[in-house]
Design an enzyme around this catalytic site. Structure first.
Site, PDB file in Angstrom:
ATOM      1  N   PRO A   1      -6.763  -1.940   2.398  1.00 30.20           N
ATOM      2  CA  PRO A   1      -6.226  -2.244   3.716  1.00 30.20           C
ATOM      3  C   PRO A   1      -5.372  -1.060   4.186  1.00 30.20           C
ATOM      4  CG  PRO A   1      -5.067  -3.500   2.029  1.00 30.20           C
ATOM      5  CD  PRO A   1      -6.158  -2.746   1.329  1.00 30.20           C
TER       6      PRO A   1
ATOM      7  N   GLY B   1       0.712   0.439   2.087  1.00 27.24           N
ATOM      8  CA  GLY B   1       1.349   0.846   0.836  1.00 27.24           C
ATOM      9  C   GLY B   1       0.413   1.072  -0.329  1.00 27.24           C
ATOM     10  N   LEU B   2      -0.900   1.024  -0.085  1.00 28.67           N
ATOM     11  CA  LEU B   2      -1.834   1.270  -1.190  1.00 28.67           C
ATOM     12  C   LEU B   2      -2.381   2.694  -1.163  1.00 28.67           C
ATOM     13  CD1 LEU B   2      -3.825  -2.092  -1.417  1.00 28.67           C
ATOM     14  CD2 LEU B   2      -1.848  -1.349  -2.742  1.00 28.67           C
TER      15      LEU B   2
ATOM     16  N   SER C   1      -3.788   4.435   1.330  1.00 28.76           N
ATOM     17  CA  SER C   1      -5.065   4.689   2.011  1.00 28.76           C
ATOM     18  C   SER C   1      -5.024   6.031   2.748  1.00 28.76           C
ATOM     19  CB  SER C   1      -5.412   3.553   2.967  1.00 28.76           C
ATOM     20  OG  SER C   1      -4.427   3.453   3.966  1.00 28.76           O
ATOM     21  N   SER C   2      -3.859   6.413   3.301  1.00 26.20           N
ATOM     22  CA  SER C   2      -3.779   7.693   4.024  1.00 26.20           C
ATOM     23  C   SER C   2      -4.006   8.856   3.069  1.00 26.20           C
ATOM     24  CB  SER C   2      -2.408   7.891   4.662  1.00 26.20           C
ATOM     25  OG  SER C   2      -1.999   6.741   5.297  1.00 26.20           O
ATOM     26  N   ALA C   3      -3.371   8.784   1.900  1.00 21.25           N
ATOM     27  CA  ALA C   3      -3.557   9.860   0.918  1.00 21.25           C
ATOM     28  C   ALA C   3      -5.010   9.904   0.468  1.00 21.25           C
ATOM     29  CB  ALA C   3      -2.635   9.641  -0.279  1.00 21.25           C
ATOM     30  N   ALA C   4      -5.602   8.731   0.223  1.00 18.09           N
ATOM     31  CA  ALA C   4      -6.985   8.688  -0.270  1.00 18.09           C
ATOM     32  C   ALA C   4      -7.955   9.234   0.769  1.00 18.09           C
ATOM     33  CB  ALA C   4      -7.358   7.258  -0.670  1.00 18.09           C
TER      34      ALA C   4
ATOM     35  N   ASP D   1       1.700  10.521  -3.658  1.00 14.03           N
ATOM     36  CA  ASP D   1       0.508   9.791  -3.212  1.00 14.03           C
ATOM     37  C   ASP D   1      -0.767  10.626  -3.317  1.00 14.03           C
ATOM     38  OD1 ASP D   1       2.286   7.842  -2.368  1.00 14.03           O
ATOM     39  OD2 ASP D   1       1.165   7.441  -0.525  1.00 14.03           O
TER      40      ASP D   1
HETATM   41  O1  PMV Z   1       3.329   3.391   2.051  1.00 15.18           O
HETATM   42  P1  PMV Z   1       2.740   4.632   1.491  1.00 15.18           P
HETATM   43  O2  PMV Z   1       1.508   4.390   0.669  1.00 15.18           O
HETATM   44  O3  PMV Z   1       2.524   5.691   2.539  1.00 15.18           O
HETATM   45  O4  PMV Z   1       3.814   5.249   0.446  1.00 15.18           O
HETATM   46  C1  PMV Z   1       5.015   5.815   0.896  1.00 15.18           C
HETATM   47  C2  PMV Z   1       5.866   6.164  -0.281  1.00 15.18           C
HETATM   48  C3  PMV Z   1       7.178   6.863   0.085  1.00 15.18           C
HETATM   49  O5  PMV Z   1       7.857   7.144  -1.154  1.00 15.18           O
HETATM   50  C4  PMV Z   1       8.062   5.975   0.924  1.00 15.18           C
HETATM   51  C5  PMV Z   1       6.944   8.168   0.821  1.00 15.18           C
HETATM   52  C6  PMV Z   1       6.308   9.273  -0.006  1.00 15.18           C
HETATM   53  O6  PMV Z   1       5.774  10.202   0.610  1.00 15.18           O
HETATM   54  O7  PMV Z   1       6.392   9.254  -1.250  1.00 15.18           O
END
Ligand code: PMV
Length: 327
Positions: A111, A115-116, A118-121, A162
């Site tokens: 999703p 917080g999983l 997905s943007s990095a992936a 990430d």
């Molecule tokens: O919610 P996500 O998957 O974009 O993770 C953010 C994690 C943070 O520590 C808040 C930011 C980061 O770049 O590490």
């Protein structure tokens, strides 16, 4: 910058490469066992790849245009949609000094904006697919670094965690530029998605505001989260999974205190603990998004059912050693 004259099969300049017309690459999502937010301020974190992935297909085009097709929409990079993908293409073009057009198609088992990772992936799988298409063969660690630049450019602040874990897979202890892979705990993960999406950049900015207003307090909280992560690393190495779960719960309390919690997340976290989770916490930026629990096999179904009853989208998954992959 070299323009690729498609269907010419070579790239002028120092790289002589085979160009593939179409390639699909994938990268995993992740959960933070410990340390999100604190990692932005130089504290360590432990992030773990999970067995749910984003798949990016790249088809090179004769025209110079980049089109992106994802989540039922098709856009070019002149729009404000798909910022991570378009920024990834820009970063790739700049680094490799190539110019080209491409049709990019995303399919995701994660999703988005919850917080999983997905943007990095999506970012690292796009860079990998471009690199494979053009026969450039960037290493996964280089791709992770480029992915970090992309996140930084879009979010203003970002840790390398990430993109590194999505590129290389596994369970990664990350502190500044130092990274090490740990054995992954052999327990199932139950993820509960609240369906509430938010911008990582906005949540990071709200934490930065608190840190400016209450530096003594927030700096101490960040450094305590760092201590939890370091102790968590030792417990993981020792296979003390009960302690890992308890440390997750303590970390969750501190995330609450920096204002990144949410009522629905809390409900899911407490339901999971009530049903016997070893530990349950949010993952990623917070203010919605996902929580996850680790549990003994015998408790998995009861936890999953309890989360579903609260209205969460539930995924039962596992830690994964696989990072970027050519499909
Ligand atoms: O919610 P996500 O998957 O974009 O993770 C953010 C994690 C943070 O520590 C808040 C930011 C980061 O770049 O590490």
């Amino acid at each position: 910058m070299r323009a690729l004259s498609w269907p010419n099969q070579s790239v002028k300049g120092q790289v002589t490469a085979t160009i593939h017309q179409m390639i699909t690459c994938s990268a995993p999502g992740k959960v933070y066992l410990f340390g999100e937010h604190a990692v932005v301020y130089g504290q360590p974190a432990i992030a773990c790849a999970v067995e749910r992935r984003v798949f990016t297909s790249v088809k090179l085009l004769a025209s110079g245009e980049i089109t992106v097709s994802a989540m039922g929409k098709i856009q070019n990079c002149h729009s404000t949609e798909f910022r991570y993908i378009c920024q990834a293409v820009q970063t790739f073009k700049k680094r490799t000094k190539n110019d080209f057009g491409a049709e990019i198609t995303i399919k995701s088992e994660l999703p988005p904006s919850q917080g999983l990772g997905s943007s990095a992936a999506v970012t690292v799988s796009t860079i990998k697919a471009l690199s494979e298409c053009l026969g450039i063969g960037l290493r996964d660690q280089e791709i992770a670094g480029m992915g970090h630049q992309v996140e930084h450019a879009i979010q203003g602040r970002a840790s390398p965690a990430d993109t590194f874990v999505s590129a290389t897979g596994g369970v990664v202890f990350i502190e500044g530029t130092k990274t090490s892979h740990l054995m992954h705990p052999d327990v199932p993960i139950i993820i509960g998605a609240t369906g509430i999406t938010r911008s990582t950049g906005d949540v990071i900015n709200s934490v930065a505001r608190m840190k400016r207003d209450y530096p003594e307090i927030i700096n101490n909280i960040m450094s305590t989260i760092g201590d939890i992560t370091r102790l968590g690393e030792r417990k993981l190495i020792g296979g003390d999974i009960n302690n890992v779960g308890e440390l997750m719960n303590i970390n969750q309390g501190l995330l609450e205190s920096i204002g990144v919690g949410d009522i629905m997340l809390d409900k899911l976290i407490y339901r999971a603990r009530d049903e016997g989770a070893l530990g349950a916490k949010m993952t990623g930026a917070g203010r919605g998004g996902c929580m996850f629990a680790i549990a003994r096999e015998g408790n998995v179904n009861a936890i999953a059912e309890a989360l579903a009853r609260e209205g969460a989208q539930v995924f039962i998954t596992a830690f994964s050693n696989a990072g970027l992959r050519v499909e």
